[in-house]
Each structure stands twice: as structure tokens, then as C-alpha cells.
Scaffold this motif. Structure first.
Motif, PDB file in Angstrom:
ATOM      1  N   ILE A  79     -57.600 -33.192  14.177  1.00  0.00           N
ATOM      2  CA  ILE A  79     -58.416 -32.310  15.231  1.00  0.00           C
ATOM      3  C   ILE A  79     -58.500 -31.073  15.044  1.00  0.00           C
ATOM      4  O   ILE A  79     -59.597 -30.694  15.039  1.00  0.00           O
ATOM      5  CB  ILE A  79     -58.452 -33.480  16.270  1.00  0.00           C
ATOM      6  N   ILE A  80     -57.391 -30.389  15.391  1.00  0.00           N
ATOM      7  CA  ILE A  80     -57.503 -29.159  15.248  1.00  0.00           C
ATOM      8  C   ILE A  80     -58.002 -28.150  14.075  1.00  0.00           C
ATOM      9  O   ILE A  80     -59.194 -27.412  13.924  1.00  0.00           O
ATOM     10  CB  ILE A  80     -56.433 -27.978  16.005  1.00  0.00           C
ATOM     11  N   GLY A  81     -57.857 -29.126  13.177  1.00  0.00           N
ATOM     12  CA  GLY A  81     -58.325 -27.731  11.606  1.00  0.00           C
ATOM     13  C   GLY A  81     -59.424 -28.646  11.455  1.00  0.00           C
ATOM     14  O   GLY A  81     -59.783 -27.726  10.699  1.00  0.00           O
ATOM     15  N   LEU A  82     -59.443 -29.922  11.039  1.00  0.00           N
ATOM     16  CA  LEU A  82     -61.086 -30.173  11.254  1.00  0.00           C
ATOM     17  C   LEU A  82     -62.168 -29.468  11.839  1.00  0.00           C
ATOM     18  O   LEU A  82     -62.976 -29.115  11.313  1.00  0.00           O
ATOM     19  CB  LEU A  82     -61.036 -32.088  11.921  1.00  0.00           C
ATOM     20  N   THR A  83     -61.542 -29.092  13.279  1.00  0.00           N
ATOM     21  CA  THR A  83     -63.181 -27.978  13.868  1.00  0.00           C
ATOM     22  C   THR A  83     -62.920 -26.366  13.088  1.00  0.00           C
ATOM     23  O   THR A  83     -63.259 -26.357  13.450  1.00  0.00           O
ATOM     24  CB  THR A  83     -62.693 -28.410  15.293  1.00  0.00           C
ATOM     25  N   GLN A 133     -53.129 -19.147   8.797  1.00  0.00           N
ATOM     26  CA  GLN A 133     -53.655 -18.842   9.930  1.00  0.00           C
ATOM     27  C   GLN A 133     -53.547 -20.214  10.982  1.00  0.00           C
ATOM     28  O   GLN A 133     -54.245 -19.919  11.806  1.00  0.00           O
ATOM     29  CB  GLN A 133     -54.806 -17.766   9.782  1.00  0.00           C
ATOM     30  N   SER A 134     -54.530 -20.894   9.898  1.00  0.00           N
ATOM     31  CA  SER A 134     -54.725 -22.135  10.930  1.00  0.00           C
ATOM     32  C   SER A 134     -53.890 -23.016  11.580  1.00  0.00           C
ATOM     33  O   SER A 134     -53.688 -23.751  12.342  1.00  0.00           O
ATOM     34  CB  SER A 134     -55.544 -23.080   9.741  1.00  0.00           C
ATOM     35  N   ASN A 135     -52.616 -22.852  10.040  1.00  0.00           N
ATOM     36  CA  ASN A 135     -51.440 -23.878  11.254  1.00  0.00           C
ATOM     37  C   ASN A 135     -50.595 -23.022  12.583  1.00  0.00           C
ATOM     38  O   ASN A 135     -50.446 -23.864  12.863  1.00  0.00           O
ATOM     39  CB  ASN A 135     -50.037 -23.347   9.828  1.00  0.00           C
ATOM     40  N   THR A 136     -50.881 -21.524  12.055  1.00  0.00           N
ATOM     41  CA  THR A 136     -50.463 -21.055  13.840  1.00  0.00           C
ATOM     42  C   THR A 136     -50.889 -21.808  14.703  1.00  0.00           C
ATOM     43  O   THR A 136     -51.007 -21.675  16.142  1.00  0.00           O
ATOM     44  CB  THR A 136     -50.565 -19.821  13.757  1.00  0.00           C
ATOM     45  N   ILE A 137     -52.660 -21.443  14.424  1.00  0.00           N
ATOM     46  CA  ILE A 137     -53.409 -22.120  15.653  1.00  0.00           C
ATOM     47  C   ILE A 137     -53.735 -23.698  16.506  1.00  0.00           C
ATOM     48  O   ILE A 137     -53.434 -24.016  17.174  1.00  0.00           O
ATOM     49  CB  ILE A 137     -54.783 -21.562  14.879  1.00  0.00           C
ATOM     50  N   SER A 164     -53.461 -26.798   8.567  1.00  0.00           N
ATOM     51  CA  SER A 164     -53.671 -27.154  10.251  1.00  0.00           C
ATOM     52  C   SER A 164     -52.378 -28.141  10.069  1.00  0.00           C
ATOM     53  O   SER A 164     -51.678 -28.374  10.778  1.00  0.00           O
ATOM     54  CB  SER A 164     -54.894 -27.295  10.433  1.00  0.00           C
ATOM     55  N   ILE A 165     -52.246 -28.795   9.206  1.00  0.00           N
ATOM     56  CA  ILE A 165     -50.549 -29.989   9.489  1.00  0.00           C
ATOM     57  C   ILE A 165     -49.368 -30.327   8.055  1.00  0.00           C
ATOM     58  O   ILE A 165     -48.910 -30.689   8.255  1.00  0.00           O
ATOM     59  CB  ILE A 165     -52.229 -30.865   8.471  1.00  0.00           C
ATOM     60  N   ALA A 166     -49.692 -28.271   7.515  1.00  0.00           N
ATOM     61  CA  ALA A 166     -48.400 -28.370   6.678  1.00  0.00           C
ATOM     62  C   ALA A 166     -47.621 -28.101   7.518  1.00  0.00           C
ATOM     63  O   ALA A 166     -47.838 -27.324   8.763  1.00  0.00           O
ATOM     64  CB  ALA A 166     -49.022 -27.054   6.151  1.00  0.00           C
ATOM     65  N   CYS A 211     -55.319 -16.768  22.523  1.00  0.00           N
ATOM     66  CA  CYS A 211     -55.367 -15.522  21.930  1.00  0.00           C
ATOM     67  C   CYS A 211     -55.153 -16.215  20.389  1.00  0.00           C
ATOM     68  O   CYS A 211     -55.675 -15.229  19.811  1.00  0.00           O
ATOM     69  CB  CYS A 211     -54.140 -14.927  22.256  1.00  0.00           C
ATOM     70  N   ILE A 212     -54.378 -16.712  19.715  1.00  0.00           N
ATOM     71  CA  ILE A 212     -54.114 -17.266  18.867  1.00  0.00           C
ATOM     72  C   ILE A 212     -55.614 -17.383  17.858  1.00  0.00           C
ATOM     73  O   ILE A 212     -55.589 -17.643  16.684  1.00  0.00           O
ATOM     74  CB  ILE A 212     -52.886 -17.567  18.414  1.00  0.00           C
ATOM     75  N   LEU A 213     -55.982 -18.196  19.357  1.00  0.00           N
ATOM     76  CA  LEU A 213     -56.965 -18.976  17.691  1.00  0.00           C
ATOM     77  C   LEU A 213     -58.577 -17.665  17.814  1.00  0.00           C
ATOM     78  O   LEU A 213     -58.834 -17.518  16.705  1.00  0.00           O
ATOM     79  CB  LEU A 213     -57.921 -19.701  18.929  1.00  0.00           C
ATOM     80  N   LEU A 214     -58.138 -16.510  18.477  1.00  0.00           N
ATOM     81  CA  LEU A 214     -59.089 -15.769  18.380  1.00  0.00           C
ATOM     82  C   LEU A 214     -58.367 -14.801  16.802  1.00  0.00           C
ATOM     83  O   LEU A 214     -58.982 -14.235  16.208  1.00  0.00           O
ATOM     84  CB  LEU A 214     -59.714 -14.314  19.336  1.00  0.00           C
TER      85      LEU A 214
END
Length: 479
Positions: free
Chosen positions: A190-194, A172-176, A403-405, A358-361
């Protein structure tokens, strides 16, 4: 070392998805459909009625527990987990790899698999347990209570905790992170940390906070996405018959310009369909068990509706956007970036940003829904709060890692753990389906008598190890 790991994962996926699960998922789905007298079709209207009731109260206010979760909130928790990257990125991957025919097999597994969803969710309600936080239950609980196989429940609990709480959440976090990088150029770390920080705030708040967040996000995100997809479909209405023709012909190997033939289309459709709608996987029952209802079948029917909502509405929306755009024929496009490119070609450059939001939600709601599945199974294995703290910390770290993989590795790991989980759950519900069917018969009988169905331990002859359905004289009729 990484190449060795990828090889092991690939071999496992080939065995599970190439042979075993395709037979089990379709075979059991068909069997449950006939044994339940086509429950997923016959009670379609009843599902909507129950969902409407569940949005207010599932039981009378006098009987409602302080920490209880309504049937609508339980539906939202499971839908939050279902509706995520599988609907936007997963469908795109299925089409990019398996061709347009993968969409047909996705539809099929939803239609027949909905009966499996009914069985597992009804069983979860029957064998749920109560603690100071409300109700808990799921496959691990009915494996222990109904099959007397705690060891089986522990294996399942370990798999679902790793699969949903850790691996799926990294997906999920990878896609976001990929979507926001594509749309706004934001650094993935940065996105992953948030994301991991916000996840921590919510999951440390318990199931009620999770239910409240899911109840808020799920309806908004689903309606917004479906409306945009409807605009694209109406805009291209004259092309819809040819898209249906393309899906059907590709599904049976008649048109293989894109994709790898009927076998690849079949495998990708079922894999990505199951990843998205979770029918028979054993995940949604964990949410179904949290609801406070007067009869287990009520929540079984509501959860069945979730399969249709996920696949026939939201996954189909993504599929039509991609197929109408023709973007799936472009080399090198897959996953969320394919969906972004496809929508942008239809609505303009803002489509890129819209998909990212959308993908964030979608994916963030999945993260909190997935987390809860792990939590309730950690409690099944060991109620010591230290393990729950370790798990919550691991979830936050996996959100950051994902998020970073690299995308292929996290998706392949998700497929392997999802397959193993589904295998164990399908073996269990194949043995216990008769209990769900007996509960359905009791529900139908009471409905014919003009009653609001109420379930007790005596409603099914010989029912044992049931904690929450004592035969009392209390009046559970709706006020």
C-alpha cells in the motif's frame, strides 16, 4: 538464480570497495585538496554567502532565463538526492556492520571528498549545454566535450540512469516502507502504491516542478531532524567525550567489541559515506549544471557545501543518536529500524513515528532528485521523448518494487552500481581537474580586484567545446 545474482554482486562489491575505490577516493581527494589550495576549507564562508545570494538571484533579472533554475534550487535538487536513506538507514547499517569506527571514516571521506565535489561541479558548469527547458550537464557532458570520449559519457549515462533512477530509488522506497511498517503497521505494498503514484505526478512535471518540490522539502526536513538530534545530544552532553573516544578507537582497530575490525569499519564508512554525500560519484554535477550563475566556481563552491551539510551535520546527527542510545549493540537491529529504536529510547515512543515521517520526506526528496539525474543523462544519450517516457514509467515501477523487496539485495545492488559510476567519473575528473583549478584561480583574481566574478570562454586559455560562456559585453553584475 537469485543466489547466483547475489554472488556476482558481492564479488563485484568486494573488488570495487575493498581495493580500487578506497585508493581512488582518498587519493584523489587529497590530491585535489592540495592542488586547489584547500578549497573546501579556505572558502567555507564564501560558500554560505553564495548560497544566500542564490536563494534570491544568481544573475541579474534581465539576464535570467524564463526556465532557469537558481543556484539555490540546484543546491536543493542535489541535496534532495544526497539527504535520504543514506543519512538515516545507511549510517545505521555502517555502524551495525562496521562498528562505531565507521563514523570516523565517513567524516574523513567527506572532508577530503569535498574537493572532488568542487572539481566535478565546476566542470559541469563549464561544459553545460542549453535547451528550451534550461541548462543540462554533468559528467557525461564533460566526458564528451572536454575528453572527446562520447562513448565514456554514454557508459556513465547508462550507469547513472540505472543506479539513481532505478536502483537507488528502490532503496529509498524500501526504507520508507520499512519505516512505516515499523511505526504504523501499514502494509508495504500500500505504501509503495501511494509513493509510486505521487512520484509519477511530480516527475512528469519536468525539472522546474522537481526544483520547486526540492526547494520546499529540503530545508524543512533537514532543520527538523537536526533540532531533534541536538536535543538528544544536549540531553546526553556528559557522554559526548566518551562517544568521540569510542569512534576514534574503533576506527583504528583499538576497540573491536562491535564490528569486524579496521578493514570493515573503513569499507563501511566509505561506502555509506559516499552513498550519502555523493562526493566524486558524478551525481551532484547533474544538478549543479542546471543553475544559472555568472561564474562556474560559484556553483562549485555551493555544491561543496552540500557535502558538509549531508555528512558532518545530518549523518553525524544519526550517528550520535545511535551511539548515545547503545542500541547498535542489539542483535538483529540494522538499517532504519535501528535508527527508530535508538531515537525512541531517547525521546519516547513518538520517536518511532518521527523517524518514519523524516524518512518519508528525506527519501521521497531523494526519489525526485535521483529521477532528475537519470533524465538529464537519457537526454544525453538520445533526445527522443519516447525514451524519456519509458524511463519515467520504469522509475515509477521501481519505486513500487523497492517497497516490497528484501533490504540486503537492494542495498548491495546500489553499492555495485554506485561503485562503477564513481570509478568512471573519478577517472574523468582526474584528467580534467586542472580546468577547475584554472577557473578557481580566475575567480580568486576577480574577487581580489573587487569584482563580482564573471566567467567567459576566454577566462581559461585554450578552453574548447564550451557552449554557454561566450565572451559578450553584457553586464552580469547583480542589480
Amino acid at each position: 538464480m537469485m543466489n547466483f545474482l547475489e554472488s556476482i554482486i558481492s564479488i563485484g562489491n568486494d573488488i570495487l570497495w575493498g581495493k580500487v575505490l578506497i585508493i581512488l577516493l582518498i587519493g584523489l581527494g587529497i590530491y585535489f585538496t592540495f592542488k586547489s589550495n584547500f578549497v573546501q576549507f579556505k572558502f567555507f564562508g564564501e560558500m554560505f554567502r553564495l548560497l544566500g545570494d542564490g536563494a534570491t538571484n544568481s544573475v541579474s533579472s534581465d539576464e535570467k532565463s524564463e526556465n532557469s533554475v537558481s543556484s539555490f534550487q540546484a543546491f536543493c535538487i542535489s541535496t534532495a538526492s544526497r539527504v535520504g536513506t543514506g543519512n538515516l538507514a545507511g549510517v545505521a547499517i555502517a555502524i551495525a556492520v562496521g562498528g562505531p569506527g565507521a563514523v570516523f571514516w565517513m567524516w574523513l571521506i567527506a572532508l577530503v571528498g569535498a574537493s572532488s565535489s568542487f572539481v566535478e561541479s565546476t566542470l559541469a558548469q563549464i561544459y553545460k549545454t542549453k535547451d528550451k527547458y534550461g541548462y543540462r550537464g554533468g559528467p557525461a557532458y564533460y566526458m564528451e566535450k572536454a575528453l572527446n570520449k562520447r562513448w565514456m559519457g554514454i557508459i556513465f549515462s547508462i550507469l547513472i540512469t540505472i543506479c539513481f533512477g532505478l536502483v537507488f530509488n528502490s532503496v529509498q522506497s524500501n526504507t520508507i516502507s520499512l519505516a512505516f511498517k515499523e511505526a504504523f503497521g501499514i502494509n508495504q505494498f500500500i505504501i509503495g502504491l501511494t509513493l509510486s503514484s505521487i512520484t509519477g505526478i511530480i516527475i512528469f512535471g519536468g525539472v522546474k516542478r522537481i526544483a520547486k518540490v526540492a526547494e520546499l522539502i529540503v530545508p524543512i526536513m533537514a532543520v527538523a531532524y537536526i533540532l531533534v538530534a541536538a536535543f538528544v545530544i544536549i540531553k546526553n552532553i556528559s557522554a559526548i567525550p566518551s562517544v568521540f573516544s569510542l569512534i576514534i578507537s574503533s576506527a583504528f582497530g583499538l576497540n573491536q567489541a562491535i564490528g569486524g575490525g579496521i578493514g570493515v569499519a573503513l569499507m563501511m564508512g566509505i561506502k555509506r559515506g559516499l552513498f550519502s554525500n555523493e562526493a566524486g560519484m558524478g551525481s551532484a554535477p547533474n544538478a549543479a549544471a542546471t543553475a544559472e550563475v555568472t561564474h562556474p566556481v560559484k556553483q562549485g563552491l555551493i555544491q561543496t557545501l552540500g557535502v558538509f551539510t549531508d555528512t558532518l551535520l545530518i549523518c553525524s546527527s544519526t550517528a550520535f543518536i545511535i551511539l548515545l542510545s547503545g542500541a547498535y549493540t542489539s542483535k538483529g537491529l540494522s538499517g532504519i529500524q535501528l535508527t527508530q529504536t535508538a531515537l525512541s529510547s531517547q525521546v519516547g515512543s513518538w520517536g518511532n513515528s518521527f523517524i518514519a515521517l523524516c524518512i518519508l520526506l528525506f527519501a521521497f526528496s531523494s526519489i525526485i532528485g535521483n529521477y532528475y539525474y537519470g533524465e538529464t543523462n537519457i537526454e544525453f544519450i538520445n533526445s527522443n521523448k519516447i525514451w524519456l517516457l519509458v524511463y519515467r514509467t520504469a522509475v515509477v515501477l521501481m519505486v513500487l518494487f523497492g517497497s516490497i523487496a528484501e533490504m540486503p539485495l537492494v542495498w548491495n545492488m546500489a553499492d555495485l552500481f554506485m561503485g562503477l559510476m564513481a570509478l568512471i567519473n573519478l577517472i574523468a575528473i582526474a584528467q580534467l581537474g586542472k580546468i577547475a583549478f584554472a577557473a578557481l584561480k580566475d575567480y580568486v583574481t576577480q574577487k581580489k580586484e573587487g569584482k563580482d566574478p564573471v566567467f567567459t570562454v576566454n577566462s581559461i586559455e585554450g578552453l574548447k567545446n564550451v557552449e554557454c560562456w561566450e565572451d559578450t559585453k553584457k553586464d552580469y553584475m547583480r542589480a
